[in-house]
Design a protein around this motif. Structure first.
Motif, mmCIF file in Angstrom:
data_model
loop_
_atom_site.group_PDB
_atom_site.id
_atom_site.type_symbol
_atom_site.label_atom_id
_atom_site.label_comp_id
_atom_site.label_asym_id
_atom_site.label_seq_id
_atom_site.Cartn_x
_atom_site.Cartn_y
_atom_site.Cartn_z
ATOM 1 N N PHE A 36 40.609 24.316 37.742
ATOM 2 C CA PHE A 36 40.551 24.577 39.013
ATOM 3 C C PHE A 36 40.835 23.465 40.034
ATOM 4 O O PHE A 36 40.915 22.304 39.342
ATOM 5 N N VAL A 37 41.717 23.669 40.930
ATOM 6 C CA VAL A 37 42.344 22.719 41.721
ATOM 7 C C VAL A 37 42.153 22.790 43.110
ATOM 8 O O VAL A 37 42.086 23.939 43.493
ATOM 9 N N VAL A 38 41.921 21.927 44.006
ATOM 10 C CA VAL A 38 41.679 21.804 45.326
ATOM 11 C C VAL A 38 42.862 21.182 46.120
ATOM 12 O O VAL A 38 43.251 19.948 45.566
ATOM 13 N N VAL A 39 43.627 21.788 47.003
ATOM 14 C CA VAL A 39 44.699 21.328 47.907
ATOM 15 C C VAL A 39 44.048 21.217 49.172
ATOM 16 O O VAL A 39 43.811 22.084 49.802
ATOM 17 N N ASP B 183 50.569 19.826 35.982
ATOM 18 C CA ASP B 183 49.699 19.720 34.881
ATOM 19 C C ASP B 183 48.820 18.447 35.339
ATOM 20 O O ASP B 183 49.045 17.361 35.292
ATOM 21 N N VAL B 184 47.595 19.022 35.517
ATOM 22 C CA VAL B 184 46.663 18.209 36.010
ATOM 23 C C VAL B 184 45.298 18.568 35.454
ATOM 24 O O VAL B 184 45.024 19.746 35.106
ATOM 25 N N GLU B 185 44.415 17.697 35.524
ATOM 26 C CA GLU B 185 43.038 18.140 34.966
ATOM 27 C C GLU B 185 42.294 19.020 35.909
ATOM 28 O O GLU B 185 42.451 19.117 37.045
ATOM 29 N N THR B 186 41.329 19.907 35.332
ATOM 30 C CA THR B 186 40.757 20.632 36.152
ATOM 31 C C THR B 186 39.736 19.856 36.941
ATOM 32 O O THR B 186 39.427 18.977 36.749
ATOM 33 N N GLY B 187 39.409 20.243 38.299
ATOM 34 C CA GLY B 187 38.698 19.481 39.096
ATOM 35 C C GLY B 187 39.499 18.546 40.217
ATOM 36 O O GLY B 187 39.259 18.004 40.964
ATOM 37 N N HIS B 188 40.755 18.592 39.802
ATOM 38 C CA HIS B 188 41.918 17.577 40.600
ATOM 39 C C HIS B 188 41.658 18.193 42.144
ATOM 40 O O HIS B 188 41.794 19.266 42.410
ATOM 41 N N ILE B 189 41.831 17.156 42.911
ATOM 42 C CA ILE B 189 41.842 17.206 44.264
ATOM 43 C C ILE B 189 43.274 16.422 44.677
ATOM 44 O O ILE B 189 43.357 15.507 44.595
ATOM 45 N N GLU B 190 43.991 17.571 45.415
ATOM 46 C CA GLU B 190 45.287 17.141 45.772
ATOM 47 C C GLU B 190 45.687 16.849 47.307
ATOM 48 O O GLU B 190 45.227 17.809 47.931
ATOM 49 N N LEU B 191 45.380 15.642 47.630
ATOM 50 C CA LEU B 191 45.310 15.472 49.159
ATOM 51 C C LEU B 191 46.676 15.277 49.543
ATOM 52 O O LEU B 191 47.507 14.349 49.182
#
Length: 251
Positions: A178-181, A230-238
């Protein structure tokens, strides 16, 4: 070969704006794409036609995301059409519409996102990903106040982000990341246009504070990149302008 080649993506709210631009980018990477719309079938069909003209594969599916039944059908159509569901981009949002009831923002931005995740998780392949698209105005709403005209939307989108993040363990249990953008106000979007109409100068003020505002295409490129990053789950991309929000959070 792209990591998305042959994979299937559902992009909610993808008949226009950031959703449509993201869908086209994913298709260009080889993904089969399900274009979701609420009312405007011709607009969605045009996005499908553009993807197919470029050599990609896509199908348009009408679904009101505030109906759990229609959301379930949307996810199943991905599997029926292309054989799998590998990527779910939760892009659709709203709440500034005056004619859909005062609880519409929460029903769409929190409840519908939760229902979409439930329906998606029932079908997402192992190694799949969910991307939640939001705004800095919503992501930072508990620390940084926003324009009164947008507060209801911001709080409901933040509630949606919180509700989905609370399900990280459930997602991990199914092998789904899961990733937040989160992005600043985006030039050319319906929300930015409505806010600028309600509060003339709002866009210019954000542009000045952030240094620049991303275009629809620029922000969509960031969303599409996070579908494969390639990011960990829970990553938040601002994306863009976050320094201004962080500075105000620290004060």
């Amino acid at each position: 070969m792209s990591a998305l080649a042959g994979k299937t993506a559902v992009v909610t709210g993808s008949s226009r704006g950031v959703g449509a631009a993201t869908a086209k980018l994913l298709a260009a990477e080889g993904a089969n794409v399900v274009i979701n719309y609420r009312q405007k079938a011709p607009r969605a069909n045009k996005v499908v036609a553009e993807i197919e003209a470029a050599g990609g594969r896509a199908v348009a599916v009408g679904a009101d995301l505030t109906s759990a039944e229609e959301v379930d059908t949307l996810m199943q159509t991905a599997v029926d059409s292309f054989g799998s569901l590998d990527l779910l981009v939760l892009n659709a949002s709203g709440g500034m519409e005056a004619d859909l009831g005062e609880d519409y923002a929460m029903r769409l931005n929190r409840d519908a996102q939760n229902d979409a995740l439930t329906a998606g998780l029932a079908r997402l392949s192992e190694g799949g990903r969910v991307v939640f698209v939001t705004s800095h105005q919503a992501h930072f709403i508990d620390e940084v106040e926003t324009m009164p005209e947008y507060e209801l939307v911001a709080r409901s989108k933040r509630a949606g982000e919180t509700a989905l993040t609370q399900r990280l363990g459930e997602m991990s249990g199914k092998g789904v990341s899961f990733v937040v953008v989160s992005g600043d106000m985006i030039e050319g979007t319906v929300t930015a246009t409505l806010l600028n109409r309600a509060r003339p100068g709002a866009l210019e003020a954000r542009r000045e504070a952030a240094g620049k505002l991303y275009s629809v295409e620029e922000f969509a490129a960031e969303v599409a990149a996070m579908a494969m990053a390639d990011v960990e789950t829970g990553h938040i991309e601002l994306v863009g302008g976050a320094e201004d929000f962080r500075a105000r959070t620290a004060n």
